[in-house]
Design an enzyme around this catalytic site. Structure first.
Site, PDB file in Angstrom:
ATOM      1  N   ILE A 156       0.836  -1.209   0.000  1.00  0.00           N
ATOM      2  CA  ILE A 156       0.000   0.000   0.000  1.00  0.00           C
ATOM      3  C   ILE A 156       0.870   1.259   0.000  1.00  0.00           C
ATOM      4  O   ILE A 156       0.619   2.210  -0.758  1.00  0.00           O
ATOM      5  CB  ILE A 156      -0.952   0.001   1.219  1.00  0.00           C
ATOM      6  N   ALA A 238      -3.177   2.359   8.763  1.00  0.00           N
ATOM      7  CA  ALA A 238      -2.633   1.017   9.035  1.00  0.00           C
ATOM      8  C   ALA A 238      -3.523   0.248  10.000  1.00  0.00           C
ATOM      9  O   ALA A 238      -4.466  -0.450   9.584  1.00  0.00           O
ATOM     10  CB  ALA A 238      -1.217   1.168   9.574  1.00  0.00           C
ATOM     11  N   ARG A 239      -3.265   0.406  11.282  1.00  0.00           N
ATOM     12  CA  ARG A 239      -4.096  -0.190  12.328  1.00  0.00           C
ATOM     13  C   ARG A 239      -4.074   0.761  13.515  1.00  0.00           C
ATOM     14  O   ARG A 239      -3.084   1.448  13.754  1.00  0.00           O
ATOM     15  CB  ARG A 239      -3.550  -1.559  12.757  1.00  0.00           C
ATOM     16  N   ASP A 264      -8.253   6.428   9.661  1.00  0.00           N
ATOM     17  CA  ASP A 264      -9.258   5.499   9.119  1.00  0.00           C
ATOM     18  C   ASP A 264      -9.345   4.254   9.995  1.00  0.00           C
ATOM     19  O   ASP A 264     -10.286   3.487   9.896  1.00  0.00           O
ATOM     20  CB  ASP A 264      -8.884   5.110   7.680  1.00  0.00           C
ATOM     21  N   GLU A 269     -12.667  -0.073  17.507  1.00  0.00           N
ATOM     22  CA  GLU A 269     -13.489   0.018  16.298  1.00  0.00           C
ATOM     23  C   GLU A 269     -14.815  -0.693  16.513  1.00  0.00           C
ATOM     24  O   GLU A 269     -14.886  -1.672  17.255  1.00  0.00           O
ATOM     25  CB  GLU A 269     -12.759  -0.612  15.102  1.00  0.00           C
ATOM     26  N   HIS A 288     -12.718   2.797   9.106  1.00  0.00           N
ATOM     27  CA  HIS A 288     -11.959   1.696   8.500  1.00  0.00           C
ATOM     28  C   HIS A 288     -12.525   1.323   7.123  1.00  0.00           C
ATOM     29  O   HIS A 288     -12.851   0.157   6.863  1.00  0.00           O
ATOM     30  CB  HIS A 288     -11.961   0.478   9.433  1.00  0.00           C
ATOM     31  N   ILE A 289     -12.628   2.349   6.282  1.00  0.00           N
ATOM     32  CA  ILE A 289     -13.222   2.142   4.951  1.00  0.00           C
ATOM     33  C   ILE A 289     -12.175   2.175   3.838  1.00  0.00           C
ATOM     34  O   ILE A 289     -12.521   2.285   2.660  1.00  0.00           O
ATOM     35  CB  ILE A 289     -14.321   3.199   4.646  1.00  0.00           C
ATOM     36  N   GLY A 290     -10.889   2.065   4.219  1.00  0.00           N
ATOM     37  CA  GLY A 290      -9.826   2.160   3.216  1.00  0.00           C
ATOM     38  C   GLY A 290     -10.064   1.297   1.987  1.00  0.00           C
ATOM     39  O   GLY A 290      -9.924   1.746   0.851  1.00  0.00           O
ATOM     40  N   ALA A 291     -10.421   0.040   2.217  1.00  0.00           N
ATOM     41  CA  ALA A 291     -10.576  -0.892   1.085  1.00  0.00           C
ATOM     42  C   ALA A 291     -12.030  -1.006   0.633  1.00  0.00           C
ATOM     43  O   ALA A 291     -12.344  -1.813  -0.242  1.00  0.00           O
ATOM     44  CB  ALA A 291     -10.044  -2.264   1.471  1.00  0.00           C
TER      45      ALA A 291
HETATM   46  C1  MLT Z   1      -7.260  -5.002   5.176  1.00  0.00           C
HETATM   47  O1  MLT Z   1      -6.449  -5.366   6.027  1.00  0.00           O
HETATM   48  O2  MLT Z   1      -7.299  -5.513   4.053  1.00  0.00           O
HETATM   49  C2  MLT Z   1      -8.154  -3.861   5.472  1.00  0.00           C
HETATM   50  O3  MLT Z   1      -8.124  -3.565   6.820  1.00  0.00           O
HETATM   51  C3  MLT Z   1      -9.517  -4.012   4.898  1.00  0.00           C
HETATM   52  C4  MLT Z   1     -10.440  -4.927   5.641  1.00  0.00           C
HETATM   53  O4  MLT Z   1     -10.117  -6.079   5.880  1.00  0.00           O
HETATM   54  O5  MLT Z   1     -11.519  -4.516   5.967  1.00  0.00           O
END
Ligand code: MLT
Length: 321
Positions: A156, A238-239, A264, A269, A288-291
């Protein structure tokens, strides 16, 4: 004994593309349990061969112990911090990750959040909704010409760094295990390898893209924050555990660097959780909407189907009679 499996028993423990679930249901016995507690997961996973999951659910040893038939874990994304990897490996449960499709989506959101901070987009939006025309106060900064510091130039992080170059930014980045070869590879992409300290002290935008491990937990704590360039912005994609949010709250509340932060991912969470950072105007928070783009999840869904198909057709040596 050689056994060819046809219809698999699948548990989907996180929300994935509905079309993919539908497609899997044509050929397999599919159960879904989103946002399930550990006890509920232990119950529904009992007779399952395959478990599909994203972040937001803990796949513990106890969950997997409840599933004697479990042979395949499909991580519909990247991070492995919510899986007991050692237990899975010791039991010989196969693990397939699908990290690639999410990288682009996370990188694009990183820029959305950087722009939100640099241009005070959410502040302006809130003011306008309240009837305040803050045109002269809502000043901001260009990304072009600024230093982008990427903490964790992996899958990423590289995508973010390359986008930074396209925006006309100077890009520096750090990795856990630097080497001349990595420095050369990054340099070919216009990224200069630096150490974490240099990234923190010289970047106008620090963007975090490391996995959560023992060595990255609280990596960005009070000391790291105080090293940041005055006026710099912090973005955590990241986390939650990688940034010490208590230290961040303290720094922001006291008007120290960073000048603003976008997160994010969060230490806590889930539904009903409100970050203490939510009280600050120079903080942008997303769940946590990155993906979570439709395109990305469709692609991940397709990869889940292909993975199940490949697994279904592969003759396996059964350890059960
Ligand atoms: C991931 O690790 O791929 C992201 O946090 C996306 C997710 O799993 O929701």
């Amino acid at each position: 004994m050689i056994k060819k499996l046809k219809s698999m028993k699948i548990l989907i423990a996180s929300s994935v593309c509905p079309d993919a679930i539908e497609e899997l249901r044509h050929h397999h016995d599919v159960a879904c349990a989103f946002n399930a507690s550990e006890d509920e997961l232990k119950r529904v996973v009992k007779d399952r061969d395959i478990l599909v999951f994203r972040s937001g659910v803990q796949i513990t040893a106890a969950v997997m112990e409840s599933a004697p038939n479990l042979q395949l874990l499909i991580r519909a994304g990247s991070g492995l911090d919510n899986l007991d990897v050692d237990y899975a490996a010791n039991r010989g449960i196969q693990l397939i990750r699908v990290p690639q499709p999410g990288a682009r989506a996370v990188a694009e959101l990183t820029f959305g959040l950087m722009l939100a901070l640099a241009r005070q987009i959410l502040v302006a939006d809130r003011q306008l909704r309240a009837g305040h025309w803050t045109k002269s106060e809502t000043t901001g900064y260009l990304l072009r010409g600024k230093v982008l510091g990427v903490v964790g130039v992996g899958n990423i992080g590289t995508c973010v760094a390359e986008m930074g170059r396209a925006w006309g930014m100077e890009v520096i980045g750090c990795v856990e295990n630097p080497s001349p070869t990595i420095a050369e590879q990054l340099s070919q992409r216009g990224i200069r390898l630096a150490d974490l300290q240099e990234v923190l002290t010289s970047a106008d935008f620090v963007s975090i893209h490391v996995p959560l491990t023992d060595s990255t937990r609280n990596l960005i704590g009070a000391a790291a924050l105080s090293s940041m360039k005055p006026g710099g912005f912090l973005v955590n994609m990241a986390r939650g555990g990688v940034v010490d949010e208590r230290a961040l709250l303290e720094a922001l509340s006291q008007g120290r660097q960073p000048a603003g932060a976008a997160l994010d991912v969060h230490q806590a969470e889930g539904e009903g959780k409100i970050s203490p950072l939510a009280s600050l105007p120079n903080v942008v928070l997303t769940p946590h909407i990155g993906a979570t783009t439709v395109d990305t999840q469709r692609e991940i869904g397709q990869r889940i189907i292909e993975t199940v198909q490949a697994f279904e057709h592969q003759p396996i040596v059964s350890t059960r009679q």
